[in-house]
Scaffold this motif. Sequence first.
Motif, PDB file in Angstrom:
ATOM      1  N   LYS A 151     -83.352   9.178 -34.921  1.00 32.22           N
ATOM      2  CA  LYS A 151     -83.254  10.400 -33.997  1.00 32.22           C
ATOM      3  C   LYS A 151     -84.599  11.364 -34.271  1.00 32.22           C
ATOM      4  CE  LYS A 151     -79.947  14.247 -33.156  1.00 32.22           C
ATOM      5  NZ  LYS A 151     -78.816  14.852 -33.284  1.00 32.22           N
ATOM      6  N   ASP A 165     -83.976   8.912 -40.180  1.00 28.44           N
ATOM      7  CA  ASP A 165     -82.960   8.565 -39.166  1.00 28.44           C
ATOM      8  C   ASP A 165     -84.002   8.327 -37.899  1.00 28.44           C
ATOM      9  OD1 ASP A 165     -81.289   9.182 -36.773  1.00 28.44           O
ATOM     10  OD2 ASP A 165     -79.995  10.282 -38.021  1.00 28.44           O
ATOM     11  N   GLY A 168     -81.004   9.646 -45.692  1.00 29.77           N
ATOM     12  CA  GLY A 168     -81.875   8.422 -44.854  1.00 29.77           C
ATOM     13  C   GLY A 168     -81.122   6.991 -44.992  1.00 29.77           C
ATOM     14  N   LYS A 176     -75.884   9.631 -42.033  1.00 35.38           N
ATOM     15  CA  LYS A 176     -75.921  10.584 -40.780  1.00 35.38           C
ATOM     16  C   LYS A 176     -76.165  11.891 -41.174  1.00 35.38           C
ATOM     17  CE  LYS A 176     -73.006  11.879 -36.684  1.00 35.38           C
ATOM     18  NZ  LYS A 176     -73.986  11.591 -35.956  1.00 35.38           N
TER      19      LYS A 176
END
Length: 347
Positions: free
Chosen positions: A117, A115, A240, A244
Motif C-alpha cells: 500500500k 506493505d 512489514g 497490517k
Amino acid sequence: LLNEGGTDLTTFDLLVARLNPFDIDLRELWKRSCRELPSIEEFRVDPIYILKTMLLIRQSESENPTCTLAQVKRIHKRYRDEPSVRKAFEQEWHTACRSMDRAISDLKNEFGVGDPKYLPYSPMLIPLAAVKWYVRDYDQRFKGRMKGRLRRWYWGSIFSKAYDKSTDTRIGEHFAALRDWLSPRRRSNVPTVINFRMSKSEVEEAISRVRSTADAVYKAMLCMPFVQGAKDIYSHDFLGNGTKLHDHHIFPKAFLMAQAERNGESDETDEILDKMNHPVNRMLITGRTNLEIQDKPPQRYLEAADARILRRHFLPPQLVARKVDFLSFFDRRQTMIVDFACHRLLR
C-alpha cells in the motif's frame, strides 16, 4: 474485442489469445508464478509488468531499450525466430518473475516498503527487476557500491517525481542508465537522466508540497523509518512482511482540533490545521498499537517508549522529556527527515 459479458478485453486477455496458438497458456503461467513466488501476489504485481521486464531483458544490450504497451501487445512476434517459441517464452517469463521477486526483496529490505500500500511508484518495479537480472552475476566486491547507487536512484526518482508522467519512457531510460552506472566495466559518473542532484532546500520543498496520501513522497516518507530498522513503538515488532499497518497521526487529529478550537481564529490555528494531516505528523504502527494510543497526546503515549525506537521514527526526545507544542515538533521532525534524506538516501 469484447468477451461474452460485453466487457472490453484487457491487454492481458488479448495476449492470452495471441499466445495460445504457440501452446503458451499465459493465464496458467501467471497463476503458477503467483503460487511459487508469493511476493508477486503480495505486492499485487500487474502481469503486464512481467512482460515489460521480459522486453527489457531481451533488449539488455540495446542503447535505447523500451517496453511500451504497444510492444507488449506484440511481444509474441519477438519469439518467431526461436526454435521453440513456447520454451523460449516460458524460460524468459520465469526469469523475469524471479527478478521481480528480487526487486520486491529490495523494496522490503533496502527501501522500507513493508506493505504494498505504501509503494511510492509501482512502475519502478520494472527497471529495478530488469537491472537485478542484469547484475545477477557481478562480483561480490561490487555489491556494496551497487546497493548505494540503487538507493540513490530510488529515492532520487521519488523526490524528483520522475514517474509522475511519461512512465514508459522513464522505465526504458532508467534501465539503460542503471545498467551502465552499475556496471564495474563502465562509467562511474552518474548518467544525466538519473542524476538527481537535490539541495537540502529542494528536498524540504518537495516534502512541504505534499498534500495527498496518494503522493509518492507521502508514501516514501512513511517508509523512511524502516530503512534504519524502526520497530513498532509499543510491541517492538518489525513492521512489514505481512503485518497490517495503520497510518497514525503522531499528534492526534482530535487533540489538534480541540487545540485549534481553544485558540480561535488566528494564524497559528490556520497553520495547525494546514499541517495536521501532513506526513511529518504521521507514522506507521500496528493496529493493536493504534487502539492503545487512540486520541492521547504523544507526551502520554510515548513516555515509556524506547529512545532508540523514537530516534528511528524521527521522533525528537524533547517530545517526551518535556511538553512540546505541535508546530515546534513539526519543524524539528521535518528537519530530521530532510537531513536523513540528504545525508543517507540521496548521496
